[in-house]
Design an enzyme around this catalytic site. Structure first.
Site, PDB file in Angstrom:
ATOM      1  N   ASN A  83      46.352 -12.308   0.193  1.00  0.00           N
ATOM      2  CA  ASN A  83      45.772 -13.543  -0.351  1.00  0.00           C
ATOM      3  C   ASN A  83      46.106 -13.729  -1.829  1.00  0.00           C
ATOM      4  OD1 ASN A  83      44.590 -14.285   2.054  1.00  0.00           O
ATOM      5  ND2 ASN A  83      42.611 -13.354   1.591  1.00  0.00           N
ATOM      6  N   HIS A  84      46.270 -14.978  -2.209  1.00  0.00           N
ATOM      7  CA  HIS A  84      46.506 -15.356  -3.613  1.00  0.00           C
ATOM      8  C   HIS A  84      45.422 -16.340  -4.038  1.00  0.00           C
ATOM      9  CE1 HIS A  84      51.011 -14.201  -3.946  1.00  0.00           C
ATOM     10  NE2 HIS A  84      50.525 -13.638  -2.842  1.00  0.00           N
TER      11      HIS A  84
END
Length: 216
Positions: A83-84
């Site tokens: 995830n970013h």
């Protein structure tokens, strides 16, 4: 007396090493697999663990899969390590590169959507992708190359990108009954005795077996 396959045998099909009972092959403690769940890979069953992606020790998430699931070659489970930031100006992970960027995430955190949980008696088709935080209910069927971005209710067939419900496998009343029965938790000898019933459509007869077990 009929005997069941040995769920503690890594390769239950004699002379064939591309199908395995997964719990005997997976080593990562962040992956939990139930009895008789199998994986069939075109090349090497070790690919299953490789396809549990972004599975980092420092993130508190897991992949949990129930019993009697059928998982096809190329299925991928994407955990939260990939995830970013999505609400910041940039989604680029500056901090991991250091060299003056290591404080980019001070007082911030990457999004964590939770573990991936797959119920029992679930069939996941070829090259499907399951995203973080998704729960797939008991008895579901996930179409080949589907991308599952949201949780799936029990006994639902889904497909597409993003995966959407195609239909329920049974009526709501029948699904409620099946979820009470939880046949996958029966003793193995009882399952073996009722194999013909489990491959039929006779939910009422299955319920009768369930009631008999409760009365013992």
């Amino acid at each position: 007396m009929k005997q069941a396959p040995n769920c503690n045998e890594p390769f239950p099909l004699q002379g064939y090493n591309k199908l395995c009972f997964l719990k005997n092959v997976v080593k990562n403690p962040k992956i939990e697999i139930g009895d008789f769940t199998y994986y069939d890979d075109h090349d090497d069953v070790a690919n299953f663990e490789k396809n549990v992606c972004y599975n980092f020790d420092f993130i508190d998430d897991k992949l949990i899969i129930g019993k009697f699931c059928s998982i096809a070659s190329g299925v991928q489970f994407l955990l939260n390590g990939g995830n970013h930031l999505t609400e910041a100006i940039s989604s680029f992970p500056f901090a991991i590169f250091g060299h003056g960027w290591e404080n980019a995430m001070q007082d911030k955190a990457y999004p964590v959507r939770g573990s991936i949980t797959v119920g029992s008696d679930v069939w996941i088709g070829h090259e499907a992708v399951i995203l973080p935080g998704v729960t797939i209910g008991d008895g579901c069927i996930i179409g080949a190359q589907s991308v599952v971005t949201k949780s799936v209710e029990p006994y639902t067939i889904v497909g597409g990108n993003p995966a959407k419900p195609i239909k329920k496998r049974f009526s709501e009343e029948e699904i409620e009954t099946l979820l009470k029965i939880e046949w996958w938790n029966w003793p193995v000898d009882v399952i073996t005795q009722n194999i013909q019933l489990l491959t039929s459509k006779d939910i009422k007869a299955l319920w009768q077996v369930h009631q008999q077990l409760k009365s013992v």
